[in-house]
Design a protein around this motif. Structure first.
Motif, short mmCIF file in Angstrom:
data_model
loop_
_atom_site.label_atom_id
_atom_site.label_comp_id
_atom_site.label_asym_id
_atom_site.label_seq_id
_atom_site.Cartn_x
_atom_site.Cartn_y
_atom_site.Cartn_z
N SER A 1 0.81 -1.22 0.00
CA SER A 1 0.00 0.00 0.00
C SER A 1 0.84 1.27 0.00
N HIS A 2 2.16 1.13 0.17
CA HIS A 2 3.04 2.30 0.12
C HIS A 2 2.92 3.02 -1.22
N SER A 3 2.80 2.27 -2.30
CA SER A 3 2.72 2.93 -3.61
C SER A 3 1.69 2.31 -4.55
N ILE A 4 0.92 1.35 -4.05
CA ILE A 4 -0.06 0.65 -4.88
C ILE A 4 -1.45 0.87 -4.31
N ALA A 5 -2.35 1.41 -5.12
CA ALA A 5 -3.73 1.62 -4.67
C ALA A 5 -4.35 0.29 -4.28
N ASP A 6 -4.99 0.26 -3.10
CA ASP A 6 -5.64 -0.95 -2.57
C ASP A 6 -4.66 -2.07 -2.28
N GLY A 7 -3.36 -1.75 -2.17
CA GLY A 7 -2.37 -2.76 -1.81
C GLY A 7 -2.50 -3.17 -0.35
N ARG A 8 -1.94 -4.34 -0.03
CA ARG A 8 -2.01 -4.85 1.34
C ARG A 8 -1.26 -3.93 2.29
N THR A 9 -1.81 -3.76 3.49
CA THR A 9 -1.18 -2.90 4.49
C THR A 9 -0.28 -3.73 5.41
N VAL A 10 0.52 -3.04 6.20
CA VAL A 10 1.59 -3.70 6.95
C VAL A 10 1.04 -4.70 7.97
N ASP A 11 -0.12 -4.41 8.53
CA ASP A 11 -0.69 -5.32 9.53
C ASP A 11 -1.28 -6.58 8.91
N GLY A 12 -1.40 -6.61 7.60
CA GLY A 12 -1.95 -7.78 6.92
C GLY A 12 -0.90 -8.67 6.30
N LEU A 13 0.38 -8.36 6.49
CA LEU A 13 1.45 -9.16 5.89
C LEU A 13 1.60 -10.50 6.62
N ASP A 14 1.88 -11.55 5.87
CA ASP A 14 2.19 -12.86 6.43
C ASP A 14 3.61 -12.79 7.00
N LEU A 15 3.74 -12.88 8.32
CA LEU A 15 5.05 -12.74 8.96
C LEU A 15 6.01 -13.85 8.56
N GLY A 16 5.47 -14.98 8.12
CA GLY A 16 6.33 -16.06 7.67
C GLY A 16 7.19 -15.69 6.48
N ARG A 17 6.75 -14.71 5.71
CA ARG A 17 7.54 -14.23 4.57
C ARG A 17 8.76 -13.44 5.04
N LEU A 18 8.71 -12.94 6.27
CA LEU A 18 9.73 -12.01 6.78
C LEU A 18 10.70 -12.68 7.74
N VAL A 19 10.54 -13.97 7.95
CA VAL A 19 11.51 -14.81 8.68
C VAL A 19 11.81 -15.96 7.74
N ALA A 20 12.94 -15.88 7.03
CA ALA A 20 13.13 -16.76 5.88
C ALA A 20 14.62 -16.88 5.54
N PRO A 21 14.98 -17.87 4.74
CA PRO A 21 16.37 -17.96 4.27
C PRO A 21 16.79 -16.67 3.57
N LEU A 22 18.06 -16.32 3.76
CA LEU A 22 18.60 -15.05 3.26
C LEU A 22 19.66 -15.30 2.20
N LEU A 23 19.46 -14.66 1.05
CA LEU A 23 20.49 -14.65 0.01
C LEU A 23 20.99 -13.23 -0.16
N VAL A 24 22.29 -13.03 0.02
CA VAL A 24 22.90 -11.72 -0.18
C VAL A 24 23.54 -11.69 -1.57
N VAL A 25 23.08 -10.77 -2.40
CA VAL A 25 23.64 -10.58 -3.74
C VAL A 25 24.67 -9.45 -3.63
#
Length: 224
Positions: free
Chosen positions: A60-84
């Motif tokens: 929702s930061h830049s997309i009309a009707d986008g998902r807001t921060v309280d609706g995010l699946d937290l499982g997406r934010l605790v995950a394997p990390l790849l550093v490019v």
């Protein structure tokens, strides 16, 4: 048997009054609201924007009707990390192209968080932090096709920052947030992440009701 704790690497800039912000965002002000002497407890008042310091952008930061921060699946934010590692490409205002990172993106697995290390974070707080390198939107398309829905950068934005523009031009945001992705910005200390130790990332937001983003405490967790 003694418990061995995993190694934690902090990827988060400290929050402080007057710290650097994205041009036009609210200034950061932190002030005492109560004191031990007068009130028996210490409480501070915070004034800051949702995109202060190390933070994430919800769709929702830049997309009309986008998902807001309280609706995010937290499982997406605790995950394997790849550093490019794009440190050799990190020049002021330089666009980093898909062809320049394609070989490193071969390692991507679906559901991983992919972050781009420029080491530009060493300039945080200085004017030239705004003149950071940025990512071509084709990289967003490649990551989405690979099943990646969270990316991070150690710069102000994966898009170019133009402090003089009347409105932001955000092609990477448009593609990635437009597909429901999440962008973590202003990471730091990515040089301390050890890819040989199977790192994971945790970058959890505060659950602001209906809002567009949140500061996060981003850490990399290595196997003990």
């Amino acid at each position: 048997m003694a418990h061995t704790h995993p190694k934690i690497v902090d990827l988060t800039h400290p929050l402080a009054s007057g710290m650097q912000i994205y041009p036009g965002d609210p200034e950061v002000q932190i002030a005492p609201a109560t004191s031990l002497a007068d009130d028996g407890v210490v409480v501070h008042a915070l004034q800051l924007g949702t995109h202060t310091g190390t933070h994430l952008d919800a769709p929702s930061h830049s997309i009309a009707d986008g998902r807001t921060v309280d609706g995010l699946d937290l499982g997406r934010l605790v995950a394997p990390l790849l550093v490019v590692d794009v440190t050799e490409l990190a020049q002021p205002g330089r666009r980093i192209e898909l062809a320049q990172v394609a070989a490193q993106l071969e390692q991507v697995v679906p559901g991983a968080v992919v972050v781009f290390r420029t080491d530009w974070s060493a300039r945080f707080g200085q004017h030239d932090y705004l003149e950071h390198p940025f990512l071509d939107a084709a990289i967003a398309e490649r990551l989405l096709a690979a099943g990646v829905t969270v990316i991070g950068v150690d710069t102000l934005s994966p898009d170019r920052t133009d402090a003089t523009a009347e409105s932001a031009d955000l092609p990477f945001h448009d593609v990635f947030l437009g597909a429901g992705g999440v962008i973590i910005e202003n990471l730091t200390n990515l040089s301390a992440v050890d890819p040989a130790r199977g790192p994971w990332i945790s970058a959890l937001p505060l659950p602001f009701t209906g809002l567009d983003g949140s500061p996060v405490r981003a850490v990399a967790v290595h196997r003990a």
